[in-house]
Design an enzyme around this catalytic site. Structure first.
Site, PDB file in Angstrom:
ATOM      1  N   GLY A  16       9.287  43.024  41.060  1.00 49.27           N
ATOM      2  CA  GLY A  16       9.415  44.313  40.389  1.00 49.27           C
ATOM      3  C   GLY A  16      10.484  45.144  41.076  1.00 49.27           C
ATOM      4  O   GLY A  16      11.341  44.623  41.802  1.00 49.27           O
ATOM      5  N   PHE A  17      10.428  46.442  40.896  1.00 51.34           N
ATOM      6  CA  PHE A  17      11.461  47.307  41.473  1.00 51.34           C
ATOM      7  C   PHE A  17      11.487  47.223  42.995  1.00 51.34           C
ATOM      8  O   PHE A  17      12.550  47.121  43.605  1.00 51.34           O
ATOM      9  CB  PHE A  17      11.228  48.756  41.040  1.00 51.34           C
ATOM     10  CG  PHE A  17      11.503  49.006  39.583  1.00 51.34           C
ATOM     11  CD1 PHE A  17      12.805  49.094  39.126  1.00 51.34           C
ATOM     12  CD2 PHE A  17      10.473  49.141  38.670  1.00 51.34           C
ATOM     13  CE1 PHE A  17      13.080  49.314  37.777  1.00 51.34           C
ATOM     14  CE2 PHE A  17      10.724  49.362  37.332  1.00 51.34           C
ATOM     15  CZ  PHE A  17      12.034  49.456  36.883  1.00 51.34           C
ATOM     16  N   GLY A  18      10.310  47.268  43.628  1.00 53.18           N
ATOM     17  CA  GLY A  18      10.261  47.238  45.088  1.00 53.18           C
ATOM     18  C   GLY A  18      10.689  45.911  45.658  1.00 53.18           C
ATOM     19  O   GLY A  18      11.504  45.848  46.593  1.00 53.18           O
ATOM     20  N   GLU A 174       4.072  59.141  25.344  1.00 53.82           N
ATOM     21  CA  GLU A 174       5.219  58.480  24.739  1.00 53.82           C
ATOM     22  C   GLU A 174       4.792  57.542  23.608  1.00 53.82           C
ATOM     23  O   GLU A 174       5.451  57.471  22.567  1.00 53.82           O
ATOM     24  CB  GLU A 174       5.994  57.739  25.830  1.00 53.82           C
ATOM     25  CG  GLU A 174       6.725  58.702  26.765  1.00 53.82           C
ATOM     26  CD  GLU A 174       7.183  58.078  28.074  1.00 53.82           C
ATOM     27  OE1 GLU A 174       7.947  58.735  28.798  1.00 53.82           O
ATOM     28  OE2 GLU A 174       6.765  56.950  28.378  1.00 53.82           O
ATOM     29  N   ASP A 303       3.235  49.790  43.609  1.00 51.55           N
ATOM     30  CA  ASP A 303       1.909  50.158  43.112  1.00 51.55           C
ATOM     31  C   ASP A 303       0.784  49.568  43.941  1.00 51.55           C
ATOM     32  O   ASP A 303      -0.370  49.976  43.804  1.00 51.55           O
ATOM     33  CB  ASP A 303       1.747  49.687  41.662  1.00 51.55           C
ATOM     34  CG  ASP A 303       2.605  50.477  40.697  1.00 51.55           C
ATOM     35  OD1 ASP A 303       3.029  51.583  41.067  1.00 51.55           O
ATOM     36  OD2 ASP A 303       2.857  49.995  39.583  1.00 51.55           O
TER      37      ASP A 303
END
Length: 427
Positions: A16-18, A174, A303
């Protein structure tokens, strides 16, 4: 095996992003890196709801992990599911009973849906964390309109055209706004037996207001914008039951064929793997340098990590935070290997909060300035396009949004992995 087999081996679980940020920064050094993920793609989760609501295609917000890391010869990417960590042997276990040894381990495994002890609700109220989730939700939304077109019973038609979203954080807001626009604008000329503008979109929040992470004035503006789109907002209402028929709010039954879950998440089982202390959501209570307590060779980011801020809050589970943590861990490991002093304890720098309400309104809180309305929407759009990977994807998403903005039409309205006619025949 690569030419760097004798070098320090860093295993990163999760791309993921991390995890991806850590891999890219560490790959510049004389180390050997193995990235393990159970999926072959990196996902831009902030725009996942747009796949679920037929605004974007899956390929516009996801990229093959191998392609993203292919230029780094010291990085090996493996497709596999991690099932545990042996901290004594310093190995990571996979579901096929293989074990991979590490010198340093980075756990960046993200989060999953949390139903607060009501896991039986999941088949009726899917959450939104993966591409599979997004295409499932898109199928349910579009199939509801298709089934309503055939349905002769008025009450059942109303149930089919009712969409309930549980949880009014950014994802819930959203989803609600985009589904309302899909029904009231995009699909209104496509059907003959139903008026899609009669669709009912209900956003349910147990707390006193929507978007609790924003200031009260921005929250109030967002609620007003949703109502102008035709969304019913129910605050102070906790869901007591989810079923095929709909949701129960106390003693009230709200018939709804499509229920979407945006109310809560739980961390991956990383804390269980490590035998580490965790918070109520399962996040590892990490040390100030983001290591797992008692394990200086294991870092936890994103997370999966419970990271307190200087004001006593918790670092939010958003992409900028995960990227900052991944970069910090990479710098810390590089300093250790170079024999240099460790960086100062991790300190999160907030880039602000953003949420969009449909295609013409958003709210932005950067701390020093607050925006709402169309200017906020353009700010939100530019920020998200900037964080996408690759010029092609940035152009594709920007053009898709411009087309939707000007025409109201969404081109990704595809029902896949299901036979709608069979579903209708089965009732």
């Amino acid at each position: 095996m690569t030419p760097n087999d004798d070098h320090h081996h860093i295993v990163i679980v999760g791309a993921g992003f991390g995890g991806l940020e850590a891999a890219r920064h560490l790959a510049k050094g004389s180390v050997r890196i193995t990235v393990i993920d159970r999926r072959n793609h990196h996902l831009f989760q902030p725009l996942l709801y747009q796949v679920a609501t037929a605004s974007l295609a899956t390929s516009e917000i996801a990229w093959p992990i191998r392609s993203l890391l292919s230029r780094f010869q010291n990085v090996t990417t493996l497709l596999g599911t991690v099932t545990g960590v042996n901290t004594l042997a310093k190995t990571v276990s996979l579901d096929d009973e293989r074990a991979i040894a590490y010198d340093t381990l980075i756990i960046a495994t993200g989060a999953r849906h949390a139903y607060f002890g009501n896991d039986a609700w999941e088949p009726y109220a899917p959450g939104l964390k993966t591409l599979e989730d997004a295409t499932t939700i898109r199928r349910r939304i579009l199939a509801a309109f298709e089934q309503a077109e055939w349905e002769p019973d008025a009450a059942e038609r109303r149930r089919l055209l009712t969409f309930a979203i549980i949880g009014a954080g950014p994802t819930g807001v959203e989803l609600a706004g985009t589904i309302a626009e899909l029904a009231h604008e995009t699909l209104r000329r496509d059907f003959r037996n139903i008026d899609t503008r009669e669709a009912r979109v209900v956003l349910v929040e147990a707390g006193p207001r929507i978007l609790a992470g924003f200031t009260e004035d921005l929250s109030a503006y967002a609620e007003g914008a949703l109502k102008r789109l035709g969304v019913e907002v129910r605050t102070g209402k906790a869901v007591s039951q989810c079923s095929e028929q709909g949701i129960e709010l106390g003693d009230e039954l709200l018939p709804a064929a499509t229920i979407l879950w945006a109310a809560g998440v739980a961390a991956s089982p990383a804390a269980e793997w490590l035998g580490a202390p965790a918070d109520r959501a399962g996040r590892v209570l990490v040390a100030p340098d983001l290591t797992a307590p008692g394990h200086p060779d294991i870092f936890v980011v994103g997370d999966t990590a419970h990271v307190p801020t200087s004001d006593g809050k918790i670092v939010p589970g958003v992409a900028p935070a995960a990227k900052q943590e991944g970069r910090y861990v990479a710098d810390t490991i590089a300093a250790r290997l170079a024999g240099k002093p460790a960086p100062k304890p991790f300190a999160y720098r907030s880039d602000g909060n953003l949420a969009t309400i449909g295609k013409r309104a958003a709210i932005v809180d950067l701390g020093w300035i607050k925006l709402k309305g169309r200017l906020a929407w353009w700010t939100w759009g530019i920020a998200h396009v900037y964080f996408l990977i690759g010029l092609r994807n940035r152009l594709a998403v920007a053009m898709s949004w411009l087309w939707i903005y000007l025409t109201g039409q969404r081109s990704a309205r595809l029902i896949t992995q299901a036979d709608v006619a069979k579903r209708r025949a089965e009732g």
